[in-house]
Enzyme design. Structure first.
Site, PDB file in Angstrom:
ATOM      1  N   GLU A  47     -40.368   9.338 -15.474  1.00  0.00           N
ATOM      2  CA  GLU A  47     -41.411  10.530 -14.844  1.00  0.00           C
ATOM      3  C   GLU A  47     -41.955  10.967 -15.950  1.00  0.00           C
ATOM      4  O   GLU A  47     -42.482  12.308 -15.820  1.00  0.00           O
ATOM      5  CB  GLU A  47     -40.548  11.348 -13.668  1.00  0.00           C
ATOM      6  CG  GLU A  47     -40.014  10.310 -12.828  1.00  0.00           C
ATOM      7  CD  GLU A  47     -39.223  11.351 -11.905  1.00  0.00           C
ATOM      8  OE1 GLU A  47     -39.398  12.730 -12.022  1.00  0.00           O
ATOM      9  OE2 GLU A  47     -38.920  10.786 -10.775  1.00  0.00           O
ATOM     10  N   HIS A  53     -39.129   5.036  -4.244  1.00  0.00           N
ATOM     11  CA  HIS A  53     -38.884   5.943  -2.936  1.00  0.00           C
ATOM     12  C   HIS A  53     -40.073   5.943  -2.101  1.00  0.00           C
ATOM     13  O   HIS A  53     -41.167   6.516  -2.482  1.00  0.00           O
ATOM     14  CB  HIS A  53     -38.622   7.320  -3.549  1.00  0.00           C
ATOM     15  CG  HIS A  53     -37.449   7.547  -4.427  1.00  0.00           C
ATOM     16  ND1 HIS A  53     -36.261   7.466  -4.164  1.00  0.00           N
ATOM     17  CD2 HIS A  53     -37.486   7.852  -5.965  1.00  0.00           C
ATOM     18  CE1 HIS A  53     -35.396   7.740  -5.018  1.00  0.00           C
ATOM     19  NE2 HIS A  53     -36.172   8.167  -6.125  1.00  0.00           N
ATOM     20  N   ASP A  81     -35.491   3.494  -1.631  1.00  0.00           N
ATOM     21  CA  ASP A  81     -35.175   4.039  -0.333  1.00  0.00           C
ATOM     22  C   ASP A  81     -36.402   3.940   0.408  1.00  0.00           C
ATOM     23  O   ASP A  81     -37.360   4.234  -0.242  1.00  0.00           O
ATOM     24  CB  ASP A  81     -34.197   5.147  -0.561  1.00  0.00           C
ATOM     25  CG  ASP A  81     -34.787   6.540  -1.119  1.00  0.00           C
ATOM     26  OD1 ASP A  81     -35.887   6.450  -1.232  1.00  0.00           O
ATOM     27  OD2 ASP A  81     -34.144   7.462  -1.195  1.00  0.00           O
ATOM     28  N   ASN A 124     -38.951   4.649 -16.537  1.00  0.00           N
ATOM     29  CA  ASN A 124     -38.715   4.545 -15.381  1.00  0.00           C
ATOM     30  C   ASN A 124     -39.641   5.554 -14.433  1.00  0.00           C
ATOM     31  O   ASN A 124     -40.029   6.688 -14.885  1.00  0.00           O
ATOM     32  CB  ASN A 124     -37.387   4.993 -15.103  1.00  0.00           C
ATOM     33  CG  ASN A 124     -36.752   4.814 -13.388  1.00  0.00           C
ATOM     34  OD1 ASN A 124     -37.050   3.871 -12.608  1.00  0.00           O
ATOM     35  ND2 ASN A 124     -36.240   5.732 -13.076  1.00  0.00           N
ATOM     36  N   GLU A 142     -34.657   2.519  -7.793  1.00  0.00           N
ATOM     37  CA  GLU A 142     -34.095   3.821  -6.915  1.00  0.00           C
ATOM     38  C   GLU A 142     -34.649   3.561  -5.463  1.00  0.00           C
ATOM     39  O   GLU A 142     -35.061   4.479  -4.751  1.00  0.00           O
ATOM     40  CB  GLU A 142     -34.846   5.044  -7.352  1.00  0.00           C
ATOM     41  CG  GLU A 142     -34.337   5.279  -8.860  1.00  0.00           C
ATOM     42  CD  GLU A 142     -34.760   6.689  -9.191  1.00  0.00           C
ATOM     43  OE1 GLU A 142     -34.974   7.507  -8.432  1.00  0.00           O
ATOM     44  OE2 GLU A 142     -34.943   6.920 -10.780  1.00  0.00           O
TER      45      GLU A 142
END
Ligand code: GLA
Length: 333
Positions: free
Chosen positions: A150, A225, A257, A189, A255
């Site tokens: 990030e 996400h 979800d 990432n 990651e």
């Protein structure tokens, strides 16, 4: 009931669950040359046998949800605590799973002392020592490192971070990591860059400039996400991934979800959630450089967004429609 009987009953129950839910994701994924991963809290491996069991059965890659972050490893300057991370690595090795290290340079979950008033030379020493020690400790045991997490903000600019006192901190981080473990693949990432847009453009430009400078960067991770409004459409996501692939980068979903909250009945939302998982997996499978598909947790019970039930197993480890959607997708040739 005797211990023996009890164990037999448990074994029977797990075989029954397996029979009901079909082949595990990891077995199916291997046929596609894909690794399926999950973020893990090692303390749960000790506390919850079912967590460990489902994790080992379904996934062939683990990533530390928190225990390899700077704040966890070097809370006090110069003192490293590797115990929980070592536990995770041992579990992975025992169960033939790959390990992703997460993360070396991030503006969050840093210990307080990193915010001190340091000169560039001091910051360089701090960064080098952390990366050498951590990456060196796990040398040969970690397949992928999220070296940078990030770094680009939602405004598509470089984020403020205590590391920025050191010019080229990012480039240096990759070089230190590569020197400490030349066998690990090194990743950038980020979230909110799955589709085309200003943030993903900025990440693309940054990674291209790193590649042009010969920085040892192997891949890019898209966190994914998401929620039920998932926009970028799958087509735009595929287009985005393709341009990163053309830079020569390996691509990982790191990651994933999908929050269940929103309008509609629960059954409808579970279907929509399943469809989004399926679409992202399909985009990955159709991109030859996409090699890893990782979820940010195993069961809804322990998710960082537990209230919005974003994962593929419910709090009782029952597979949700999203699980079966991934399984069906992986069953296709
Ligand atoms: C980001 C980080 C993860 C995790 C999530 C929220 O995505 O990369 O390590 O902290 O936020 O839990």
């Amino acid at each position: 009931m005797s211990f023996r009987l009890w164990s037999l009953l448990l074994l029977g129950l797990s075989l029954l669950t397996l029979a009901q839910s079909g082949p595990p994701l990891r077995t199916l994924a291997e046929k596609h040359g894909l690794q399926v991963g999950a973020a893990v809290e090692p303390n749960l491996l000790l506390q919850d046998p079912e967590y460990a069991q489902v994790l080992a059965r379904e996934f062939n890659l683990v990533v530390a949800e928190n225990v390899m972050k700077w704040g966890a490893l070097q809370t006090t300057r110069g003192q490293f605590n590797f115990a929980p991370a070592d536990l995770l690595v041992e579990f992975a090795q025992k169960n033939h799973m790959a390990v992703r290290g997460h993360t070396l340079v991030w503006h969050q979950q840093l210990p307080r002392w990193v915010y001190g008033d340091f000169t560039p030379a001091e910051m360089e020493a701090i960064l080098r020592e952390h990366i050498q020690t951590v990456v060196g400790h796990f040398r040969g045991k970690i397949a992928y490192w999220d070296v940078a997490n990030e770094v680009i903000g939602d405004d598509a600019e470089l984020r403020p971070t205590p590391f920025e006192v050191l010019p080229d901190y990012l480039e240096k981080a990759f070089r230190y990591a590569h020197a400490a473990d030349p066998g690990a693949k090194l990743f950038y990432n980020d979230y909110g860059a799955e589709g085309l847009g200003p943030k993903s453009d900025a990440i693309y430009a940054l990674l291209k400039s790193l590649k042009d400078k010969g920085v040892p960067l192997d891949g890019v991770g898209f966190q994914a996400h998401l929620d039920l409004n998932f926009s970028p459409t799958a087509a735009r996501m595929a287009e985005n991934l393709e341009r990163f692939a053309k830079l020569g980068l390996e691509i990982h979903i790191t990651e994933m979800d999908v929050r269940l909250s929103g309008p509609g009945s629960k059954a409808e939302r579970l279907q929509k959630q399943a469809q989004i998982y399926q679409e992202v997996l399909q985009v990955c499978l159709r991109q030859p450089r996409c090699k890893v598909f990782t979820l940010w947790g195993v069961s809804d019970a322990y998710s960082w967004r537990a209230a919005s039930e974003p994962l593929i197993f419910d709090a009782d480890y029952q597979p949700k429609p999203a699980y079966f959607a991934l399984q069906r997708t992986l069953q296709q040739p």
